[in-house]
Design an enzyme around this catalytic site. Structure first.
Site, PDB file in Angstrom:
ATOM      1  N   GLU A 192      18.442  79.744  42.399  1.00  0.00           N
ATOM      2  CA  GLU A 192      18.733  79.561  40.966  1.00  0.00           C
ATOM      3  C   GLU A 192      17.475  79.969  40.207  1.00  0.00           C
ATOM      4  OE1 GLU A 192      19.781  75.604  39.710  1.00  0.00           O
ATOM      5  OE2 GLU A 192      20.503  76.282  37.762  1.00  0.00           O
ATOM      6  N   HIS A 252      27.517  67.621  38.878  1.00  0.00           N
ATOM      7  CA  HIS A 252      26.518  66.547  39.051  1.00  0.00           C
ATOM      8  C   HIS A 252      27.037  65.301  38.337  1.00  0.00           C
ATOM      9  CE1 HIS A 252      23.228  69.062  40.732  1.00  0.00           C
ATOM     10  NE2 HIS A 252      23.921  70.014  40.128  1.00  0.00           N
ATOM     11  N   HIS A 295      31.294  72.648  41.907  1.00  0.00           N
ATOM     12  CA  HIS A 295      29.862  72.342  41.733  1.00  0.00           C
ATOM     13  C   HIS A 295      29.650  71.493  40.491  1.00  0.00           C
ATOM     14  CE1 HIS A 295      25.506  73.459  42.422  1.00  0.00           C
ATOM     15  NE2 HIS A 295      25.474  72.796  41.285  1.00  0.00           N
ATOM     16  N   GLN A 337      17.046  66.908  45.044  1.00  0.00           N
ATOM     17  CA  GLN A 337      16.700  67.628  43.806  1.00  0.00           C
ATOM     18  C   GLN A 337      15.224  68.037  43.738  1.00  0.00           C
ATOM     19  OE1 GLN A 337      18.491  67.991  40.163  1.00  0.00           O
ATOM     20  NE2 GLN A 337      16.915  69.509  40.626  1.00  0.00           N
ATOM     21  N   ASP A 366      29.147  72.486  36.848  1.00  0.00           N
ATOM     22  CA  ASP A 366      27.749  72.106  37.070  1.00  0.00           C
ATOM     23  C   ASP A 366      27.344  70.889  36.220  1.00  0.00           C
ATOM     24  OD1 ASP A 366      25.207  72.094  38.105  1.00  0.00           O
ATOM     25  OD2 ASP A 366      24.611  74.046  37.339  1.00  0.00           O
ATOM     26  N   HIS A 423      21.841  74.536  46.464  1.00  0.00           N
ATOM     27  CA  HIS A 423      21.422  75.210  45.242  1.00  0.00           C
ATOM     28  C   HIS A 423      20.523  76.346  45.727  1.00  0.00           C
ATOM     29  CE1 HIS A 423      22.853  71.636  43.230  1.00  0.00           C
ATOM     30  NE2 HIS A 423      22.511  72.108  42.043  1.00  0.00           N
TER      31      HIS A 423
END
Ligand code: FE2
Length: 431
Positions: free
Chosen positions: A213, A59, A57, A152, A309, A210
Site C-alpha cells: 500500500e 476495519h 476488506h 497494524q 476498507d 495489506h
C-alpha cells in the site's frame, strides 16, 4: 410450498422474468415464470435480484470512530496510522462492540451480508480481538463476518506483535494478516511474508496481507507473497490487499509479475475509495491515482475484488457501507467504462469477493443459501450508476430489511409528475 417466492426478477447474468423459490433457508428453484404457493411472494417488477454484497476488506475495529480523539488533518495514511495509535489506549470493549454492531446494521440495510474485517492485534491486550469475536457471534444470524489478525504496527516492527498474532489465532480469528511494506526494511517485509504464510499453512488458514500500500514502484512484496503461496501450497487461499504500488511499477516488471500471481491464484483486493484518496500524496502534478491495475489483473485471469476498507475512521471520513459506491469509484479510477467492464465491477463486489473469502453456498443457483438483495435498478449497470436503493434484503429466505421505492413527485407545468431513477435505463427507444 416455498417460504419465499420472488417473481419477475432480472438476474445479474441478464436473464429476465425469473422466479426464485426458497425453502428452509436455501434456494430450491430458479425458473422463468414459475408460480407457486409461498409464505411470502415478492413481485420484483422486472428489477434486479442479486446475491448479497460482499466486502472483502474492512476495519470493523476502527469504523465510526471519526474524530476520536481528533481528526486526521493531513489526510495521509501515516497520520491515520498515528491517529489510530493515539486512539488505541482509549478503546473499550463496549465501545468497540457498539460501533461495530451499528456499522453491521448499516451494512444489512445496504444488502452487505458478508464482511472480511481486519482486526488490529498490535495491542497485546487484544481488546479489539475479544470485541470483534463477540460481534462475529452476535451478527452470525445475518452477517458472515470473517476476521483477519492484522499486526497494524508491523509483525516484526512492533514488539510483541508476533506473539499477539498467534494468540489472536488461538482465540479463533479466521485469517492471517500482515503489512510487509510497513516493516523497517524490504528484507524484513519479505521475511514477514514468509513467516505469515508458514503460520497459515501450519494452521490450515487463509492469508490476507495489506500488501504494497505504497506509491513506491520498488515495493514488490506481492512477488514474494505469490512465491510463498506456491511454496506452501496455499494457491487460491492468499489475498493481496491494496497492491497500490503496482500502479507505479514498470510495465516490463508487471508483465512478469502478473503470470506469477495467476499461477499462485492470488486474490487481488483493491480498495478504490481509500486508494484514490491516500495514494499520490507525495506527488505534485500529475498525481498518480494509486489504484492497482484492475482491468489488467482481471484480463490475466486473477480474481479481483473491491473492498470498502474504511467508513468514518482515522483514514477516511466518508463512506456509508455501500459496495455500489465502491464499485462506482473503482470503475472511474480504472477507466472501466465498457458495458462488459462495468458488469465486471458488479462482480467485484459480489461473486469475486465471495470466492476470495471462500463463502459456502453463495450465489443464486439451486442449493445456494437464500440470501438476496432486490435493487431498485433494472440491471447491474443501472445498480452501479444509481448506487441503487435496496428495496429488500433477504437472509435465509426471510426479508430482514426493507426500503420504500425512491421517487420524486414533481410539480411542473405540462410534464409527468413522477421521477423514478430506475426508469431511465436505456431501452433502445428514442435516438
Ligand atoms: Fe485496510
Amino acid at each position: 410450498m416455498f417460504d419465499l417466492l420472488i417473481t419477475n426478477a432480472t438476474l445479474p447474468d441478464g436473464r429476465t422474468g425469473m422466479s426464485i423459490g426458497a425453502r428452509g433457508g436455501r434456494i430450491e428453484a430458479v425458473e422463468a415464470g414459475l408460480t407457486a404457493e409461498a409464505g411470502e411472494v415478492i413481485d420484483a417488477g422486472g428489477l434486479l435480484v442479486s446475491p448479497p454484497f460482499v466486502d472483502s476488506h474492512f476495519h470493523l475495529d476502527a469504523t465510526l470512530s471519526l474524530g476520536m480523539p481528533r481528526m486526521n488533518t493531513s489526510g495521509t495514511l501515516l497520520e491515520g496510522i498515528a491517529l489510530w495509535g493515539e486512539l488505541k489506549p482509549l478503546l473499550t470493549h463496549e465501545g468497540l462492540v457498539e460501533r461495530a454492531l451499528r456499522y453491521c446494521d448499516l451494512a444489512v440495510s445496504r444488502g452487505l451480508l458478508a464482511i472480511r474485517s481486519h482486526v488490529d492485534v498490535s495491542d497485546p491486550r487484544l481488546l479489539t480481538v475479544e470485541a470483534l469475536l463477540d460481534v462475529r457471534e452476535r451478527v452470525k444470524p445475518y452477517i458472515d463476518l470473517q476476521l483477519v489478525a492484522f499486526p497494524q504496527d508491523g509483525y516484526f516492527r512492533a514488539p510483541g506483535a508476533a506473539e499477539a498474532l498467534e494468540r489472536a489465532l488461538d482465540m479463533g480469528v479466521d485469517v492471517v494478516g500482515g503489512i510487509p511494506h510497513f516493516e523497517r526494511t524490504m528484507a524484513d517485509g519479505a521475511a514477514s511474508v514468509e513467516a505469515l504464510c508458514r503460520i497459515a499453512a501450519d494452521r490450515g488458514l487463509r492469508v490476507d496481507l495489506h500488501c504494497d500500500e505504497s506509491d513506491d514502484p520498488m515495493s514488490r512484496h506481492i512477488e514474494t507473497l505469490a512465491q510463498q503461496a506456491v511454496r506452501f501450497g496455499l494457491q487460491g487461499r492468499v489475498a493481496g490487499s491494496h497492491l497500490t504500488s503496482m500502479h507505479s511499477m514498470d510495465n516490463y516488471y508487471v508483465s512478469k509479475l502478473m503470470p506469477l500471481m495467476a499461477e499462485a491464484d492470488i486474490q487481488a483486493i483493491a480498495n478504490p475509495l481509500i486508494n484514490i484518496t491516500l495514494q499520490g500524496r507525495h506527488d505534485s502534478y500529475p498525481k498518480r491515482r494509486g489504484q492497482t491495475r484492475v482491468p489488467e489483473l482481471m484480463a490475466a485471469g486473477i480474481n479481483v475484488s473491491f473492498g470498502h476498507d474504511c467508513v468514518m475512521d482515522p483514514w477516511y471520513s466518508l463512506g456509508s457501507g455501500d459496495m455500489l459506491e465502491v464499485a462506482h469509484m473503482a470503475l472511474h479510477v480504472g477507466q472501466m467504462t465498457s458495458r462488459e467492464a462495468i458488469r465486471s465491477c458488479f462482480d467485484a463486489v459480489t461473486v469475486n469477493p465471495a470466492k476470495a473469502l471462500g463463502l459456502e453456498g453463495y450465489g443464486l443457483e439451486v442449493g445456494c443459501k437464500a440470501d438476496m438483495v432486490l435493487l431498485q435498478a433494472q440491471d447491474t449497470i443501472e445498480a452501479i450508476r444509481l448506487k441503487a436503493n435496496r428495496l429488500a434484503v433477504i437472509k435465509g429466505g426471510t426479508v430482514i430489511s426493507r426500503m420504500p421505492v425512491v421517487q420524486a413527485d414533481l410539480s411542473l407545468p405540462g410534464r409527468p409528475t413522477r421521477v423514478n431513477p430506475a426508469d431511465y435505463a436505456p431501452k433502445g427507444g428514442q435516438p
